[in-house]
Design a protein around this motif. Structure first.
Motif, PDB file in Angstrom:
ATOM      1  N   ASN A  86       0.832  -1.211   0.000  1.00 21.06           N
ATOM      2  CA  ASN A  86       0.000   0.000   0.000  1.00 21.06           C
ATOM      3  C   ASN A  86       0.866   1.261   0.000  1.00 21.06           C
ATOM      4  O   ASN A  86       0.561   2.227  -0.714  1.00 21.06           O
ATOM      5  CB  ASN A  86      -0.930   0.016   1.213  1.00 21.06           C
ATOM      6  N   GLU A  87       1.931   1.255   0.787  1.00 18.21           N
ATOM      7  CA  GLU A  87       2.836   2.407   0.814  1.00 18.21           C
ATOM      8  C   GLU A  87       3.488   2.621  -0.556  1.00 18.21           C
ATOM      9  O   GLU A  87       3.637   3.762  -1.010  1.00 18.21           O
ATOM     10  CB  GLU A  87       3.913   2.215   1.878  1.00 18.21           C
ATOM     11  N   LEU A  88       3.850   1.547  -1.224  1.00 19.56           N
ATOM     12  CA  LEU A  88       4.440   1.646  -2.556  1.00 19.56           C
ATOM     13  C   LEU A  88       3.442   2.228  -3.551  1.00 19.56           C
ATOM     14  O   LEU A  88       3.796   3.099  -4.351  1.00 19.56           O
ATOM     15  CB  LEU A  88       4.922   0.266  -3.022  1.00 19.56           C
ATOM     16  N   GLN A  89       2.190   1.782  -3.493  1.00 19.52           N
ATOM     17  CA  GLN A  89       1.167   2.305  -4.390  1.00 19.52           C
ATOM     18  C   GLN A  89       0.927   3.796  -4.141  1.00 19.52           C
ATOM     19  O   GLN A  89       0.763   4.580  -5.094  1.00 19.52           O
ATOM     20  CB  GLN A  89      -0.142   1.529  -4.227  1.00 19.52           C
ATOM     21  N   GLN A  90       0.921   4.207  -2.880  1.00 24.07           N
ATOM     22  CA  GLN A  90       0.741   5.632  -2.567  1.00 24.07           C
ATOM     23  C   GLN A  90       1.915   6.444  -3.101  1.00 24.07           C
ATOM     24  O   GLN A  90       1.721   7.539  -3.652  1.00 24.07           O
ATOM     25  CB  GLN A  90       0.603   5.831  -1.056  1.00 24.07           C
ATOM     26  N   ALA A  91       3.126   5.931  -2.962  1.00 25.24           N
ATOM     27  CA  ALA A  91       4.299   6.640  -3.472  1.00 25.24           C
ATOM     28  C   ALA A  91       4.231   6.753  -4.998  1.00 25.24           C
ATOM     29  O   ALA A  91       4.574   7.802  -5.568  1.00 25.24           O
ATOM     30  CB  ALA A  91       5.579   5.926  -3.048  1.00 25.24           C
ATOM     31  N   GLU A  92       3.796   5.703  -5.667  1.00 23.60           N
ATOM     32  CA  GLU A  92       3.657   5.750  -7.122  1.00 23.60           C
ATOM     33  C   GLU A  92       2.596   6.769  -7.540  1.00 23.60           C
ATOM     34  O   GLU A  92       2.781   7.490  -8.531  1.00 23.60           O
ATOM     35  CB  GLU A  92       3.300   4.358  -7.667  1.00 23.60           C
ATOM     36  N   ARG A  93       1.480   6.846  -6.798  1.00 20.69           N
ATOM     37  CA  ARG A  93       0.453   7.846  -7.104  1.00 20.69           C
ATOM     38  C   ARG A  93       0.993   9.259  -6.938  1.00 20.69           C
ATOM     39  O   ARG A  93       0.736  10.134  -7.775  1.00 20.69           O
ATOM     40  CB  ARG A  93      -0.772   7.647  -6.197  1.00 20.69           C
ATOM     41  N   ARG A  94       1.735   9.487  -5.864  1.00 23.05           N
ATOM     42  CA  ARG A  94       2.335  10.819  -5.655  1.00 23.05           C
ATOM     43  C   ARG A  94       3.311  11.141  -6.786  1.00 23.05           C
ATOM     44  O   ARG A  94       3.363  12.285  -7.259  1.00 23.05           O
ATOM     45  CB  ARG A  94       3.059  10.876  -4.300  1.00 23.05           C
ATOM     46  N   LEU A  95       4.078  10.166  -7.219  1.00 20.12           N
ATOM     47  CA  LEU A  95       5.019  10.368  -8.317  1.00 20.12           C
ATOM     48  C   LEU A  95       4.284  10.716  -9.611  1.00 20.12           C
ATOM     49  O   LEU A  95       4.692  11.629 -10.337  1.00 20.12           O
ATOM     50  CB  LEU A  95       5.877   9.101  -8.508  1.00 20.12           C
ATOM     51  N   MET A  98       3.017  14.266  -9.325  1.00 18.83           N
ATOM     52  CA  MET A  98       4.117  15.221  -9.514  1.00 18.83           C
ATOM     53  C   MET A  98       4.516  15.316 -10.986  1.00 18.83           C
ATOM     54  O   MET A  98       4.807  16.405 -11.480  1.00 18.83           O
ATOM     55  CB  MET A  98       5.323  14.833  -8.668  1.00 18.83           C
ATOM     56  N   ALA A  99       4.514  14.210 -11.693  1.00 14.14           N
ATOM     57  CA  ALA A  99       4.849  14.223 -13.125  1.00 14.14           C
ATOM     58  C   ALA A  99       3.797  15.005 -13.897  1.00 14.14           C
ATOM     59  O   ALA A  99       4.129  15.794 -14.805  1.00 14.14           O
ATOM     60  CB  ALA A  99       4.956  12.794 -13.656  1.00 14.14           C
ATOM     61  N   THR A 100       2.531  14.844 -13.510  1.00  6.91           N
ATOM     62  CA  THR A 100       1.449  15.596 -14.159  1.00  6.91           C
ATOM     63  C   THR A 100       1.603  17.088 -13.882  1.00  6.91           C
ATOM     64  O   THR A 100       1.459  17.927 -14.795  1.00  6.91           O
ATOM     65  CB  THR A 100       0.076  15.094 -13.666  1.00  6.91           C
ATOM     66  N   ASP A 101       1.884  17.432 -12.600  1.00 12.95           N
ATOM     67  CA  ASP A 101       2.089  18.839 -12.238  1.00 12.95           C
ATOM     68  C   ASP A 101       3.267  19.432 -13.014  1.00 12.95           C
ATOM     69  O   ASP A 101       3.195  20.577 -13.496  1.00 12.95           O
ATOM     70  CB  ASP A 101       2.321  18.985 -10.734  1.00 12.95           C
TER      71      ASP A 101
END
Length: 139
Positions: A86-95, A98-101
């Motif tokens: 779950n922590e890995l999935q959250q980190a991937e979502r944040r990444l 950030m790429a979209t931003d």
């Protein structure tokens, strides 16, 4: 029929005795050296032994305890794996966010640096364009 007795046999015959007398003496010597005794009979009931002994119970309890500990550690490790996933999935979502931003901000910077927009702002502030002072800078 003639019987011949040699000198050695004479000496043996001197100590020899009839077979009946020898058998009787043997029975007496055996009776004196090994007296026959009878084993008394006991009138007690045999105890009913249980099928499962204390050793077996301890083995079963320790096996169950070991299996319980193995199951506990298996569940704990699977729980830890789920949390890490779950922590890995959250980190991937944040990444991805950030790429979209970054992509949006890069596009906005390109829109703001258009030539006609820069010229309009320069004219509003009373600036003139001098071709000798213009340089193209790429990142």
């Amino acid at each position: 029929m003639a019987v011949f007795i040699f000198a050695q046999d004479k000496q043996m015959m001197k100590y020899a005795m009839p077979a009946e007398q020898a058998a009787a003496q043997r029975k007496e010597s055996l009776a004196q050296s090994h007296p026959i005794t009878t084993v008394p009979k006991y009138n007690h009931e045999a105890k009913a032994s249980s099928f499962i002994t204390g050793k077996d119970i301890m083995l079963i309890v320790s096996s169950l305890l070991f299996c319980g500990l193995c199951i506990f550690f298996l569940i704990a490790s699977e729980n830890h794996l789920t949390q890490t996933s779950n922590e890995l999935q959250q980190a991937e979502r944040r990444l991805d966010d950030m790429a979209t931003d970054k992509s949006n901000l890069t596009q906005e910077a390109q829109e703001l640096s258009r030539y006609d927009r820069v010229m309009n702002i320069a004219k509003e502030h009373g600036l003139e364009m001098n071709e000798d002072n213009i340089r193209n800078v790429d990142k």
